[in-house]
Design an enzyme around this catalytic site. Structure first.
Site, PDB file in Angstrom:
ATOM      1  N   GLY A  91       2.170 -36.052  35.752  1.00 23.98           N
ATOM      2  CA  GLY A  91       3.252 -36.666  36.662  1.00 23.98           C
ATOM      3  C   GLY A  91       4.663 -36.074  35.861  1.00 23.98           C
ATOM      4  O   GLY A  91       4.532 -35.374  34.938  1.00 23.98           O
ATOM      5  N   LYS A 113      15.727 -32.429  33.068  1.00 21.43           N
ATOM      6  CA  LYS A 113      14.441 -32.420  32.298  1.00 21.43           C
ATOM      7  C   LYS A 113      14.899 -32.668  30.938  1.00 21.43           C
ATOM      8  O   LYS A 113      15.803 -31.981  30.353  1.00 21.43           O
ATOM      9  CB  LYS A 113      13.800 -30.889  32.493  1.00 21.43           C
ATOM     10  N   ARG A 183       3.978 -29.556  43.364  1.00 28.02           N
ATOM     11  CA  ARG A 183       2.992 -28.578  42.730  1.00 28.02           C
ATOM     12  C   ARG A 183       1.573 -28.962  43.361  1.00 28.02           C
ATOM     13  O   ARG A 183       1.387 -30.020  44.267  1.00 28.02           O
ATOM     14  CB  ARG A 183       2.839 -29.105  41.511  1.00 28.02           C
ATOM     15  N   ASP A 258      -1.017 -27.929  37.699  1.00 27.60           N
ATOM     16  CA  ASP A 258       0.338 -28.880  37.949  1.00 27.60           C
ATOM     17  C   ASP A 258       1.690 -28.119  37.529  1.00 27.60           C
ATOM     18  O   ASP A 258       2.686 -28.496  37.568  1.00 27.60           O
ATOM     19  CB  ASP A 258       0.114 -29.887  36.770  1.00 27.60           C
ATOM     20  N   ASN A 259       1.507 -26.869  37.224  1.00 30.30           N
ATOM     21  CA  ASN A 259       2.485 -25.896  36.917  1.00 30.30           C
ATOM     22  C   ASN A 259       2.672 -24.874  38.266  1.00 30.30           C
ATOM     23  O   ASN A 259       3.060 -23.806  38.122  1.00 30.30           O
ATOM     24  CB  ASN A 259       2.569 -25.112  35.549  1.00 30.30           C
TER      25      ASN A 259
END
Length: 508
Positions: A91, A113, A183, A258-259
């Site tokens: 997450g 971020k 994603r 997840d990327n």
């Protein structure tokens, strides 16, 4: 506030709420945040006001010290395969959705971020260090300027707050911009937690929002058909994106599921790198001990990740195993078509020559690999050649290029270069256009500048001393990477020997 009259602030993704998103405020920095860089071109493009964002209240927003007006920041949950191993919950561990902006039909999400912990931080501090933030900020815009699909970067702010990694570093926050940050891992999470209704609702929203050309209809059959059509689009976009990476010598470094973006965007710039001396097996991530994400493997891993995505979709599409397999089999053709077209353009060749072009592309990459020729300088130097004269005359021309990639003292290299030139001349389209037009076209295809790690390292070292002029200088250069005339000589020179010893890992 912060937006122009031609844009509106919306809450479209945010309105999905739980179980997709958790409301979580940003954690203010303890020391004053300063604006290192604001991407004014992007600011205006998405409908925000650069002057207001550069003001004190704007910097507070961009650093996570104050919320965007009337918007509650949120983090999203997903999971993924990391280095091939399934991790059941990941997450947004240090990323927060802080605003959504609509300008006409254009929709963008803003994400901070490094603005503090979230429910998905897994006991980490939710911060990002200045070093990795500079790398992500600059890389996003460098890739965009090269025409490669990517998330964008709106701003970089920094403070003196300590952040503890291998050593004590200082904090920074990047404001990222994208149509979506969803994603492959979002699909995996709701599949493997058996929340299939939630997955269906999420995909319906995503497809209606980002793929209005796909009609999901009102029936199960039409939904299944639409979902398969959408997967075909994801496969094609992913294949083309990775072919574009290969064509500029870009290595992502951490191609975990997840990327991987559902929109086929380059996302999450960690230990990335543009190859200097060409090595087909180049590994840019020091943590990648098996070379899973090497340059050579990037297409194969993208295909593997798409299999993982299709597997997670399969519960929503009963009896679709054969159809899914056929769609996935299309990846190779889509990648090969884009890869061949891009490298044919880079070599100044006509795409219509088919297998012969593929043969020369393979020969070219083998020649570059054998002699570790600089990837960017080799292709940029080709515009010095003239398809209408002999190989010997061309070699003399080539030597006069500012980007000449060979070491003349290496006899084997020179011999092989003459052989390569002869093959290239036999393939080149001599009658298509005059030499000057041909050179101009090639210089708009092969960049003179890529964001090399040693240049980044110098900018980072300066920034860690509080001097940000090199970040600004790099940003100017990467915004126009094909224009050699505007580039400082050291930006296009052969990288220094010490650049080979730079080590990058996932730590940020």
């Amino acid at each position: 506030m912060f937006h122009n009259h031609d844009s509106i602030l919306v809450q479209e993704y945010a309105s999905l709420g739980a179980p997709y998103l958790a409301e979580v405020p940003a954690t203010p920095l303890r020391t004053e945040a300063g604006l290192v860089h604001l991407n004014k071109t992007l600011t205006n493009e998405i409908g925000l006001n650069a002057e207001q964002l550069a003001s004190s209240p704007g910097i507070d927003f961009l650093s996570g010290n104050a919320p965007f007006p009337d918007y509650k920041s949120r983090a999203s949950v997903y999971c993924g395969h990391q280095f091939g191993v399934f991790v059941p919950q990941l997450g947004d561990g240090r990323a927060l959705l802080v605003a959504e902006v609509r300008k006409g039909k254009q929709y963008r999400q803003l994400q901070l971020k490094g603005a503090g912990p979230t429910p998905y931080s897994r006991h980490a501090d939710g911060r990002a260090v200045l070093r990795s933030s500079i790398r992500e900020y600059l890389a996003s815009e460098a890739m965009h300027a090269l025409g490669i699909p990517t998330t964008r970067a709106l701003s970089l702010t920094a403070s003196a707050d300590p952040v503890f990694r291998e050593t004590t570093e200082t904090a920074a926050v990047v404001c990222r911009v994208s149509e979506s940050f969803m994603r492959f891992g979002h699909v995996e999470f709701f599949c493997y937690t058996n929340q299939l209704d939630a997955l269906r609702n999420l995909l319906t929203w995503h497809i209606e929002q980002h793929h209005p050309e796909i009609d999901l209809g009102e029936t199960e059959a039409s939904f299944h058909k639409g979902l398969l059509q959408w997967l075909g689009v994801v496969i094609e976009r992913t294949a083309k994106m990775v072919a574009q990476w290969q064509a500029v010598g870009f290595c992502h470094g951490v191609m975990n599921t997840d990327n991987m973006s559902l929109l086929g965007l380059t996302i999450d710039y960690g230990p990335y790198g543009f190859i200097d001396g060409f090595d087909i097996d180049h590994i840019c991530n020091h943590s990648d001990h098996q070379g899973r994400y090497s340059y050579r493997n990037q297409p194969r891993i993208a295909h593997w990740n798409l299999y993982a995505l299709a597997q997670a979709l399969s519960p929503l599409i009963p009896d679709s195993k054969e159809t899914l397999q056929n769609l996935l089999d299309g990846f190779a053709d889509a990648f090969h078509a884009e890869h061949s077209a891009l490298f044919a353009q880079k070599l100044g060749l006509a795409k219509t020559q088919g297998d012969a072009v593929d043969g020369l592309i393979e020969t070219t990459l083998k020649f570059m690999h054998e002699h570790t020729l600089d990837f960017t300088r080799f292709f940029r130097s080709l515009s010095a050649l003239d398809p209408q004269i002999s190989a010997a005359e061309n070699f003399a021309l080539w030597q006069r290029s500012d980007f000449f990639p060979l070491a003349l003292g290496n006899e084997q290299q020179v011999t092989n270069a003459h052989a390569w030139l002869a093959q290239w001349l036999a393939m080149s389209n001599k009658a298509s256009e005059n030499a000057e037009e041909w050179r101009t076209r090639l210089d708009h295809i092969n960049p003179a500048f890529v964001l090399r790690n040693h240049l980044l390292q110098h900018a980072i070292e300066q920034a860690q001393k509080g001097e940000f002029s090199e970040v600004n200088r790099l940003f100017t250069a990467l915004s126009d990477p094909y224009n050699a005339a505007q580039l400082p000589a050291e930006y296009t020179a052969q990288p220094p020997d010490w650049a080979k010893s730079l080590v990058l890992s996932c730590s940020s």
